[in-house]
Design an enzyme around this catalytic site. Sequence first.
Site, PDB file in Angstrom:
ATOM      1  N   GLY A  21       0.833  -1.198   0.000  1.00 31.26           N
ATOM      2  CA  GLY A  21       0.000   0.000   0.000  1.00 31.26           C
ATOM      3  C   GLY A  21       0.868   1.249   0.000  1.00 31.26           C
ATOM      4  O   GLY A  21       0.642   2.163  -0.764  1.00 31.26           O
ATOM      5  N   GLY A  27       1.840  -6.719   4.058  1.00 24.98           N
ATOM      6  CA  GLY A  27       3.036  -7.302   3.466  1.00 24.98           C
ATOM      7  C   GLY A  27       4.252  -7.105   4.353  1.00 24.98           C
ATOM      8  O   GLY A  27       5.353  -7.565   4.051  1.00 24.98           O
ATOM      9  N   LYS A  33      10.464   1.399  17.877  1.00 23.27           N
ATOM     10  CA  LYS A  33      10.114   2.517  17.004  1.00 23.27           C
ATOM     11  C   LYS A  33       9.697   1.945  15.650  1.00 23.27           C
ATOM     12  O   LYS A  33      10.160   0.874  15.262  1.00 23.27           O
ATOM     13  CB  LYS A  33      11.314   3.455  16.817  1.00 23.27           C
ATOM     14  N   GLU A  91       8.951   3.273   7.389  1.00 25.28           N
ATOM     15  CA  GLU A  91       9.225   4.426   6.526  1.00 25.28           C
ATOM     16  C   GLU A  91      10.637   4.974   6.618  1.00 25.28           C
ATOM     17  O   GLU A  91      11.132   5.589   5.685  1.00 25.28           O
ATOM     18  CB  GLU A  91       8.187   5.518   6.828  1.00 25.28           C
TER      19      GLU A  91
END
Length: 687
Positions: free
Chosen positions: A236, A464, A650, A654
């Site tokens: 996504g 995923g 954490k 990204e």
Amino acid sequence: MTPVSAATIDGLRRIEGRDKVTGAARYAYEQQIEGVATAVAVTSTIAKGRIHGFDAGETLAHPRVLEVLTYENAPRVAEDADSEPELAVLQTSAVAYHGQVVALVIAETLEAAREGARLLAVEYREQTPDVELSDSHPGLYKPDKVNAGFPTDEGTGDPDRALEKADLVVDAVYSTPNDHNQPMEPHATVATWSDDGHLTLYDSTQGAPMAANSVSKILGVDSGRVRIISHHVGGGFGSKGTPRPNVILAALAAQALGRPVKLALTRQQLFTMVGYRTPTIQRVRLGANADGTLTALVHEAFEQSSTIKEFAEQTTTCSRVMYASPNRRTAHRLVRLDVPTPSWKRAPGEAPGMFALESAIDELAVAAGMDPIALRIANEPDVEPETGRRFSSRNLVACLREGARQFGWDERDPTPGVRREGRFLVGSGVAASTYPARRQPSSATARANDDGTYLVRIGAADIGTGARTALTRIAATALDVDPSRVVVEIGDSALPFAMLAGGSMGTASWGSAVVKACRALVEQGGGEVEVDTKEEVAADADLAKHGFGAQFAQVRVDIDSGETRVDRMLGVFAVGKVIEPRLARSQLIGGMVMGLGMALMEEAILDPRTGATVNHDFAGYHVPVNADVTDVEATWIEEEDAELNPMGSKGIGEIGITGAPAAIANAVFHATGRRVRDLPIRLDRLL
Ligand code: MOS
């Protein structure tokens, strides 16, 4: 700090891995539903104007076509759907961008639906579109806030005056293009209404519970009557973080036909209907003393949104976190164009923002005659620059030092453009990474079964990433049992409400609820418990919480063609406790590879006359393939941080993309002496 080597990586394998590789795992579009019809979306061929009329005669004459839905006959959505204009589909004749949905053709088969879509004639009244972002566009304005609720502008001191007085100044404009999420699985939905008005949606989403809430609002249906099931999701990267037009289209079509309808967007439609990363133009000004100490940091971003919805990316927020400077200004300006609405793509904000900031820092290092690692270390802040808050943990320096050691940085000759190997110029570069470490409230249940196994249920999503596996480990650890005795059920809005898989917050948000539920179950000595984490999340200490990292790249540039190849990438991250090393490494190198694509390949081009995305397929829009990825490694340092959440973790989804493009661009400068400030680093930009 003990570095963790990938060679020692072991741990759980993906729980659904076997189902996925054998095809047993069913994605949304693969659900077998009795009597399902197939829909195909028709999209606008103009970027601005109105639909003047449809001629559906030939389409409806097709023997297997069932219906054509347009704004003239589609079921109405709820009044307050105005707040989500991208989801108020087939409600108006107005066209806001090229590639916006204007009709839906529903047929007995996919082939018939596609043929019907081809036969549909749409007549438009076209106006001249404006699709070009510039930093002098008269429509630029200051949005009230930027994505994730960050302030639009902020700063301290007098950066203009500090720049005037600085010994060293970098003043440069960087740009990044439209780039696209393009998950392997396209956005797809199967919609079924029951006779008593309940809507079941098999949908490809990053968060079934939140998506079900949004869909119920758009359709004006009680939220208890909408269920979204999403067991497996093929990626996504943010584009499935919110419901997309396919969900509403399928629901409206199933309502209109009185039978189940399925709809998958095409690869081409993913370029316009599911969000993308806004292009950015970023001006960065750095002022420093001769010893490299920053005296001024100015980071201003120009970006775009559509005419129907404001999406303002937080491009410069990284400059509020990274470096100490007594004078600072960060700002965002937005212009509304006749373009599709941008949205989240992996590290919205930090990915393009860190390209500009970390390129500028490299330029300052060159100007100062300093090593870029030493320059970064010299500008480490004691507290978060924007807020003055203490960092719960900040190990950027440890990452830079450990990365330098592993990469062999100390042997590097800083002189640019002097290393020749055959046809190639060779160079290396470094950049920092950062991403916030946040969490959101979630709820979960845990049950002890009579046979000694445990069932944990939470409305989480595995897109995923391996979330199902990581949550199994988290639950097993909290229960103090072997992971084989734990079943974690996710991917369904009927499960306890949970945060979506976004903002690198999934594991921290869900894990907090899972740990709480499991501990409560142990305390209770069996049975079943239900918990939520509203209170502890609301009470999260007033600290600056971010992950950090250091990325190193080695490149070679063909002196004849200008082609850049990345021979090696190394990322060293400080991301708290790593829950499942095999999965974590995969997330980190996945982000780095996407950063490689951002650096060298990814760029969607809009035709300025028509507003059409010219290269709307994988023939024209390039992403890295195996041959582009020779040696990419991600490691981490062991970071203890008890102030984050019960796992001490954490987010890692990204951070891997942040800094990667700058590391490559800095390496290209080191190889060639040419500073490319506009991504992607195309051949023509190097020749
Ligand atoms: Mo991610 S781009 O926050 O889904």
